[in-house]
Write an enzyme that holds these catalytic residues in place. Structure first.
Site, PDB file in Angstrom:
ATOM      1  N   CYS A 120     -19.668 -17.631  23.473  1.00  0.00           N
ATOM      2  CA  CYS A 120     -19.924 -16.477  22.602  1.00  0.00           C
ATOM      3  C   CYS A 120     -18.741 -16.107  21.708  1.00  0.00           C
ATOM      4  O   CYS A 120     -18.886 -15.289  20.803  1.00  0.00           O
ATOM      5  CB  CYS A 120     -20.352 -15.273  23.441  1.00  0.00           C
ATOM      6  SG  CYS A 120     -21.926 -15.529  24.299  1.00  0.00           S
ATOM      7  N   HIS A 264     -18.882  -9.068  19.369  1.00  0.00           N
ATOM      8  CA  HIS A 264     -19.958  -9.927  19.872  1.00  0.00           C
ATOM      9  C   HIS A 264     -21.019  -9.046  20.510  1.00  0.00           C
ATOM     10  O   HIS A 264     -20.712  -8.158  21.309  1.00  0.00           O
ATOM     11  CB  HIS A 264     -19.394 -10.927  20.878  1.00  0.00           C
ATOM     12  CG  HIS A 264     -20.438 -11.530  21.767  1.00  0.00           C
ATOM     13  ND1 HIS A 264     -21.550 -12.185  21.274  1.00  0.00           N
ATOM     14  CD2 HIS A 264     -20.550 -11.549  23.120  1.00  0.00           C
ATOM     15  CE1 HIS A 264     -22.290 -12.590  22.293  1.00  0.00           C
ATOM     16  NE2 HIS A 264     -21.713 -12.217  23.410  1.00  0.00           N
ATOM     17  N   ASN A 294     -28.657 -10.757  22.805  1.00  0.00           N
ATOM     18  CA  ASN A 294     -27.412 -11.514  22.761  1.00  0.00           C
ATOM     19  C   ASN A 294     -27.727 -12.916  22.251  1.00  0.00           C
ATOM     20  O   ASN A 294     -28.375 -13.696  22.940  1.00  0.00           O
ATOM     21  CB  ASN A 294     -26.800 -11.571  24.168  1.00  0.00           C
ATOM     22  CG  ASN A 294     -25.477 -12.322  24.220  1.00  0.00           C
ATOM     23  OD1 ASN A 294     -25.163 -13.115  23.341  1.00  0.00           O
ATOM     24  ND2 ASN A 294     -24.712 -12.087  25.280  1.00  0.00           N
TER      25      ASN A 294
END
Length: 353
Positions: A120, A264, A294
């Site tokens: 990520c 993020h 996500n």
């Protein structure tokens, strides 16, 4: 005799194109609740997510990357890139890399093309890599794409740590050109870090040389994404906040100088916790996790594209980007937002349903 005069700095990487793309199929909390023995209220309270987009059967990461890359190149005025970087946790195959096929499908055959794997944190690592290529004179124009299809590695029935609830599929892309460090859109300063002692906190055990070298067929659990949620939460907040502070100090910025904080998009609780730790008002936190979940390496460019489309981010605004991912990895970046060409957003190109 060698000169003691320092060499002039190389060109800076300047953002000149941006786009996001998500698959048309939307999966709501109610749809997930029907098979996971939960409900919409529990999901939204724990994660801040109300829906996510999921790729269709047979749709691979490269397909999403091509869509986002095509739109980003259009946003940048249509000129080709001489390097393509795809950052992803879900490549089409272990071998070869996904970037070369993306480049070829975009008409960029012959361009340098490679993948970056930092889970990520991949987009921030990719930004630093692209900036390095431009500063070194290797490339004048770089297409950077963050793309992930987590639906291909997440067990759809795994309620542990809300794994089946959190993740979605998507791609976000930027075009970076050679320019001056003091012009809007220039990226930097950077802070990057890792701690491989905690590699077991976020894993897909099967498919790599470690598992294959042991022989035997991997179990169902080993084929899918696994995460130790409470420990990941603690590390994510601590590492992202520390990296953000280091980057602000390096760039000579104070917290009050930040107009928009773009982390993020892990889940809303983590985003708000990091903002609180930094002393940033939550309203400065750019978030679209409620609509897309996500999306891994795609999350920051998708959030940027969504905010830019809504005109929440405007030219001259000062941005702090930060991310955390498996590895463990983390990274942050500063930039001042440029004027970008708008592009149309038909339904299939929107980053929100």
């Amino acid at each position: 005799m060698p000169s003691n005069t320092p060499s002039p700095p190389g060109p800076a990487a300047v953002l000149c194109g941006l786009a996001g793309w998500v698959p048309p199929r939307v999966v709501t909390n109610d749809e997930l609740a029907a098979r996971l023995d939960t409900d919409d209220t529990w999901i939204r309270t724990r994660t801040g997510i109300r829906s996510r987009h999921v790729a269709e059967p047979g749709q691979a990461t490269s397909d999403l990357a091509v869509e986002a890359g095509r739109l980003a190149l259009r946003s940048a005025g249509g000129a080709p890139a001489d390097a393509v970087i795809v950052t992803t946790t879900t490549p089409d195959r272990p071998c070869p890399a996904t970037a070369p096929v993306v480049a070829a499908r975009l008409g960029l055959a012959g361009a340098a093309a490679f993948d970056v794997g930092a889970v990520c944190t991949g987009f921030v690592y990719g930004l630093a890599t692209a900036a390095g290529l431009i500063a070194a004179g290797v490339a004048r124009r770089v297409l950077l794409i963050g793309a992930d299809t987590y639906s291909t590695i997440v067990d759809p029935l795994d309620r542990t740590n809300a794994i089946a609830i959190i993740f979605g599929d998507g791609a976000g892309a930027v075009v970076l050109r050679a320019g001056a460090a003091d012009e809007p859109g220039a990226v930097g300063d950077f802070d990057l870090g890792s701690d491989g002692a905690h590699e077991d906190l976020i894993t897909v055990a099967a498919g790599g040389s470690r598992q294959r070298s042991t022989g035997g067929e991997p179990t169902h659990a080993e084929r899918h994404f696994a995460m130790r949620g409470k420990e990941v939460y603690r590390h994510a907040v601590t590492r992202m906040a520390a990296s953000a502070r280091a980057t602000l100090e390096q760039g000579g910025w104070k917290t009050d100088d930040v107009d928009h904080f773009v982390p993020h998009q892990a889940n809303l609780r983590i985003l708000h916790s990091v903002a609180d730790d930094l002393g940033l008002p939550r309203e400065r936190c750019v978030a679209n996790v409620d609509a897309v979940g996500n999306t891994g390496a795609a999350s920051i460019p998708l959030a940027l594209a969504d905010a830019a489309t809504r005109r929440r981010i405007r030219p001259g605004d000062r941005l702090l980007l930060t991310a955390f991912g498996g590895g463990l990895t983390w990274g942050s970046c500063l930039m001042t937002w440029p004027e970008l060409l708008p592009h149309p957003h038909p339904q299939s190109e929107r980053t929100t349903p």
